[in-house]
Enzyme design. Sequence first.
Site, PDB file in Angstrom:
ATOM      1  N   GLU A 178       0.822  -1.216   0.000  1.00 19.79           N
ATOM      2  CA  GLU A 178       0.000   0.000   0.000  1.00 19.79           C
ATOM      3  C   GLU A 178       0.850   1.257   0.000  1.00 19.79           C
ATOM      4  O   GLU A 178       0.341   2.358  -0.146  1.00 19.79           O
ATOM      5  CB  GLU A 178      -0.944  -0.006   1.211  1.00 19.79           C
ATOM      6  CG  GLU A 178      -2.014  -1.077   1.081  1.00 19.79           C
ATOM      7  CD  GLU A 178      -3.191  -0.880   1.999  1.00 19.79           C
ATOM      8  OE1 GLU A 178      -3.040  -0.187   3.027  1.00 19.79           O
ATOM      9  OE2 GLU A 178      -4.262  -1.431   1.684  1.00 19.79           O
ATOM     10  N   PHE A 282      -2.770   3.681  -5.112  1.00 19.02           N
ATOM     11  CA  PHE A 282      -1.762   2.619  -5.212  1.00 19.02           C
ATOM     12  C   PHE A 282      -2.053   1.468  -4.238  1.00 19.02           C
ATOM     13  O   PHE A 282      -2.042   1.650  -3.018  1.00 19.02           O
ATOM     14  CB  PHE A 282      -0.382   3.224  -4.908  1.00 19.02           C
ATOM     15  CG  PHE A 282       0.754   2.249  -4.959  1.00 19.02           C
ATOM     16  CD1 PHE A 282       1.321   1.886  -6.170  1.00 19.02           C
ATOM     17  CD2 PHE A 282       1.268   1.690  -3.797  1.00 19.02           C
ATOM     18  CE1 PHE A 282       2.374   0.985  -6.216  1.00 19.02           C
ATOM     19  CE2 PHE A 282       2.324   0.788  -3.833  1.00 19.02           C
ATOM     20  CZ  PHE A 282       2.877   0.440  -5.049  1.00 19.02           C
ATOM     21  N   ASP A 368       1.128  21.719 -35.017  1.00 21.17           N
ATOM     22  CA  ASP A 368       0.529  21.328 -33.733  1.00 21.17           C
ATOM     23  C   ASP A 368      -0.813  20.650 -33.976  1.00 21.17           C
ATOM     24  O   ASP A 368      -1.087  20.132 -35.069  1.00 21.17           O
ATOM     25  CB  ASP A 368       0.429  22.580 -32.835  1.00 21.17           C
ATOM     26  CG  ASP A 368       0.499  22.251 -31.353  1.00 21.17           C
ATOM     27  OD1 ASP A 368      -0.535  21.845 -30.801  1.00 21.17           O
ATOM     28  OD2 ASP A 368       1.585  22.389 -30.743  1.00 21.17           O
ATOM     29  N   ASP A 369      -1.673  20.678 -33.001  1.00 19.72           N
ATOM     30  CA  ASP A 369      -2.967  19.995 -33.008  1.00 19.72           C
ATOM     31  C   ASP A 369      -3.777  20.323 -34.279  1.00 19.72           C
ATOM     32  O   ASP A 369      -3.697  21.432 -34.802  1.00 19.72           O
ATOM     33  CB  ASP A 369      -3.724  20.475 -31.759  1.00 19.72           C
ATOM     34  CG  ASP A 369      -4.852  19.556 -31.384  1.00 19.72           C
ATOM     35  OD1 ASP A 369      -5.157  18.648 -32.155  1.00 19.72           O
ATOM     36  OD2 ASP A 369      -5.418  19.762 -30.286  1.00 19.72           O
ATOM     37  N   LYS A 478       5.936  16.417 -30.645  1.00 18.73           N
ATOM     38  CA  LYS A 478       5.510  16.973 -29.358  1.00 18.73           C
ATOM     39  C   LYS A 478       4.503  15.979 -28.781  1.00 18.73           C
ATOM     40  O   LYS A 478       3.455  15.735 -29.388  1.00 18.73           O
ATOM     41  CB  LYS A 478       4.859  18.335 -29.593  1.00 18.73           C
ATOM     42  CG  LYS A 478       4.295  19.010 -28.348  1.00 18.73           C
ATOM     43  CD  LYS A 478       3.912  20.441 -28.713  1.00 18.73           C
ATOM     44  CE  LYS A 478       3.088  21.148 -27.677  1.00 18.73           C
ATOM     45  NZ  LYS A 478       2.599  22.451 -28.171  1.00 18.73           N
ATOM     46  N   ASP A 480       1.922  15.320 -26.205  1.00 17.73           N
ATOM     47  CA  ASP A 480       1.090  16.112 -25.293  1.00 17.73           C
ATOM     48  C   ASP A 480       0.162  15.208 -24.489  1.00 17.73           C
ATOM     49  O   ASP A 480      -0.101  14.062 -24.871  1.00 17.73           O
ATOM     50  CB  ASP A 480       0.269  17.108 -26.142  1.00 17.73           C
ATOM     51  CG  ASP A 480      -0.159  18.335 -25.357  1.00 17.73           C
ATOM     52  OD1 ASP A 480      -0.044  18.337 -24.119  1.00 17.73           O
ATOM     53  OD2 ASP A 480      -0.621  19.306 -26.004  1.00 17.73           O
ATOM     54  N   ASN A 482      -3.464  16.120 -22.248  1.00 16.41           N
ATOM     55  CA  ASN A 482      -4.226  17.295 -21.843  1.00 16.41           C
ATOM     56  C   ASN A 482      -5.307  17.118 -20.800  1.00 16.41           C
ATOM     57  O   ASN A 482      -6.317  17.818 -20.833  1.00 16.41           O
ATOM     58  CB  ASN A 482      -4.821  17.942 -23.095  1.00 16.41           C
ATOM     59  CG  ASN A 482      -3.783  18.823 -23.759  1.00 16.41           C
ATOM     60  OD1 ASN A 482      -3.187  19.684 -23.119  1.00 16.41           O
ATOM     61  ND2 ASN A 482      -3.530  18.596 -25.029  1.00 16.41           N
ATOM     62  N   SER A 529       2.178  18.647 -21.273  1.00 20.57           N
ATOM     63  CA  SER A 529       0.901  18.222 -20.724  1.00 20.57           C
ATOM     64  C   SER A 529       0.141  19.498 -20.407  1.00 20.57           C
ATOM     65  O   SER A 529       0.291  20.062 -19.325  1.00 20.57           O
ATOM     66  CB  SER A 529       1.125  17.366 -19.473  1.00 20.57           C
ATOM     67  OG  SER A 529      -0.115  17.041 -18.891  1.00 20.57           O
ATOM     68  N   GLY A 531       0.894  22.380 -21.417  1.00 21.73           N
ATOM     69  CA  GLY A 531       2.030  23.175 -20.922  1.00 21.73           C
ATOM     70  C   GLY A 531       2.863  22.272 -20.024  1.00 21.73           C
ATOM     71  O   GLY A 531       3.240  21.172 -20.410  1.00 21.73           O
ATOM     72  N   ASP A 550       1.584  26.656 -20.858  1.00 25.66           N
ATOM     73  CA  ASP A 550       0.738  27.218 -21.915  1.00 25.66           C
ATOM     74  C   ASP A 550       0.647  28.733 -21.768  1.00 25.66           C
ATOM     75  O   ASP A 550       0.028  29.396 -22.599  1.00 25.66           O
ATOM     76  CB  ASP A 550      -0.671  26.602 -21.864  1.00 25.66           C
ATOM     77  CG  ASP A 550      -0.737  25.299 -22.650  1.00 25.66           C
ATOM     78  OD1 ASP A 550       0.218  25.001 -23.385  1.00 25.66           O
ATOM     79  OD2 ASP A 550      -1.751  24.583 -22.523  1.00 25.66           O
TER      80      ASP A 550
END
Length: 730
Positions: A178, A282, A368-369, A478, A480, A482, A529, A531, A550
């Site tokens: 644990e 966990f 990018d995206d 990159k 990412d 999000n 992630s 930014g 970001d």
Amino acid sequence: MAILINSSQTLFTLQTAHTMYQMKVDEAGVLLHTYYGKKTAVWDYSYRIICEDRGFSGNPYDKGNDRTYSLDALPQEYPSFGSGDYRTSALKVVFPDGSTSCELRFAGVKVRQGKYRIPGLPALYWEEETGAETLEVYMRDTTGQVLVTLIYGVLEELDLITRTAVVENTGKAPICLERVMSTCVDYPGKDWELQTFYGRHVKERTPQRMGLRHGIQSVGSTRGTSSHQQNPFYILCEKTAEEEHGACYGFSLLYSGDFLGEVELDQYDQTRAVLGIHPGNFRYRLEPGGSFSAPEAAMAYAPGGLGNLSQIYHRAYRKHLCRGKYKTARRPVMLNSWEGVYFDFTGEKLLSMAKEAASMGIELFVLDDGWFGKRDTDTSGLGDWTVNEEKLGCTLSELSQRIHRLGMKFGIWFEPEGVSEDSDLYRSHPDWALRIPGKTPVRSRYQLVLDFSRQDVRDYIFGRLCSILDHARIEYVKWDFNRSLCDIYSAVLPPEKQGEVAHRYILGLYEVLERLTDRYPDLLLEGCSGGGGRFDAGMLYYAPQSWCSDDTDAIERLTIQYGTSFGYPISAVGSHVSKCPNEQTGRNTPLETRATVAMAGTFGYELDVNQMTGEEKQAVRRQIEEYRSYYPLIQEGLYFRLTDPEYNDGYHAWEFAAEDKSEALLCVVALKIHPNGPSVLMKVKGLEENGIYLVNHREYPGGVLMEGGIPLPRAKVEYESFRFHIKKIR
Ligand code: GLA
């Protein structure tokens, strides 16, 4: 010899160039922690432990009627839950009968040459034959069901000690872990301050420093990522510690998931520092014969202040954690499409940006995206890694070729762990997302998260990445992510193993990253992630740089990059010049200042270059040339924080100084204009006392610049910045 063991095999002393760490096995077989600090003569530091009869602090049975021996008061290497030590623990085991008392006793020791590695997890590496040693200390629980191997890496020259723990089930029935912390250090005394790095999306890693109070103070994340909110790096320092003086200890976790860092000031004014995986998500079931490895923690002691401590981490992470071609090769100056055009582009639009960028000396164009699936907003398409050729008006390979013809490299954005509900992938594999059967999942940025603990999911995604990377010339990715994890449940695991999913997810992520870097060794990978939500030492093992925030506003970035610099090298800080007024703050800052700030990082641009004036384009050309000339200094030089942006409303300054003292770069940003204000002299660091340096065409001895300072010009416009190149001429 970095590791010294006495003849009775009870005293283990670890030595780096300037530090020393020691532990001792006592008559009961308990592993006591006796010292961590400045290197001294090798001495049995257990003389400092004074045993007294303590009320309400229990005594282990094997100490008979000795009421002065209590684990509740003793400094230990790896304290376990349920042993009569009521402070925070390093280990908690649930045994097959449901009990949770675990008493560890010494069972042997071994020294090995070189630095250990941890299968499937990031770890600092040391490639030379000498200079690093590994100590393994075996601890067995008194019922014989658990064997814990405490592993220490001693990196002499780097002044770092690393730790991990491996827990094995040596019994006949399953046990449940644990809590398995990566490190625990006990200090005598209470006069410490704790510095942590908190934040939020678009405001990461703000330093926060506080005196210790009795009880536990903690930082952590149960978001499935290391997070924007807290960073898995903290500092314990003397109250008087500043940049250049005072003893400091750094605790850094090489892990990108849930973490917990705790500092406990106990009833006897002793301080315990722990760091490891957060126990919140966990519960790890270990079958007989099974074992579990904790992620690595890297610890440093710096006698000479916070600056000294940061430089230890900078050097170690740059040279002995980052890997791949771009660990040393110069990274290209990039133009990223995001803040310039967001989702609103065509192939022609991108090409016209690339063309303009190439003419200014920009070397890498990053799409990018928005280039894949049905992805014109962030509400759909994630997971459908097929090129949207209709939007581009050509294949990705054609686009890449045309960009290469301009003399530029080409890179793209992926978010491999994310999935939109409105995607073909989700429609055909809804069970591939993390979600709990019979319950609606928590959405964030409209999206869900793929179950990276599953091999089939990872294989599929890896296959998709490869099919893109194999069919177009792509030199940069990159990576990412999000959102934070929630509904952490895997469709393919039985109930008793659901507590493993959060950790298995991170192991899965690391597996895919390892396969990716293995297959494409020349690829430049940048972590991201939203930014800087996964800006941690674990990610740096795979991606030598990470998008820092970001928030691209140069003034906001001063604090974000200042905070980041405490635990991470400048070479890791993704930083770009963006447009004004700034997208996040609406603030206007001079183009030159945006460049000064982005130069304290990987340096690139993120705006629509076609909207720039001729004069601005000319300035960009000069900035790129200047950045290239400073590149080795910025990447490999010693970094000095000269001011704290939060407590200084005049100027904020930082400096890069070559290790051989041949040159330095002083960067200054004026935060506020004070008409008729005071004159400011900025003292620089890291020069040769008697060397002669040229600054602004005038000669000065290094000692004079360090003691007398450089007079700063008065800012004429708000947020004006200055860069001073300090060059040794003899
Ligand atoms: C995140 C990243 C940005 C950008 C967008 C794209 O927010 O941090 O840099 O890539 O995603 O959606």
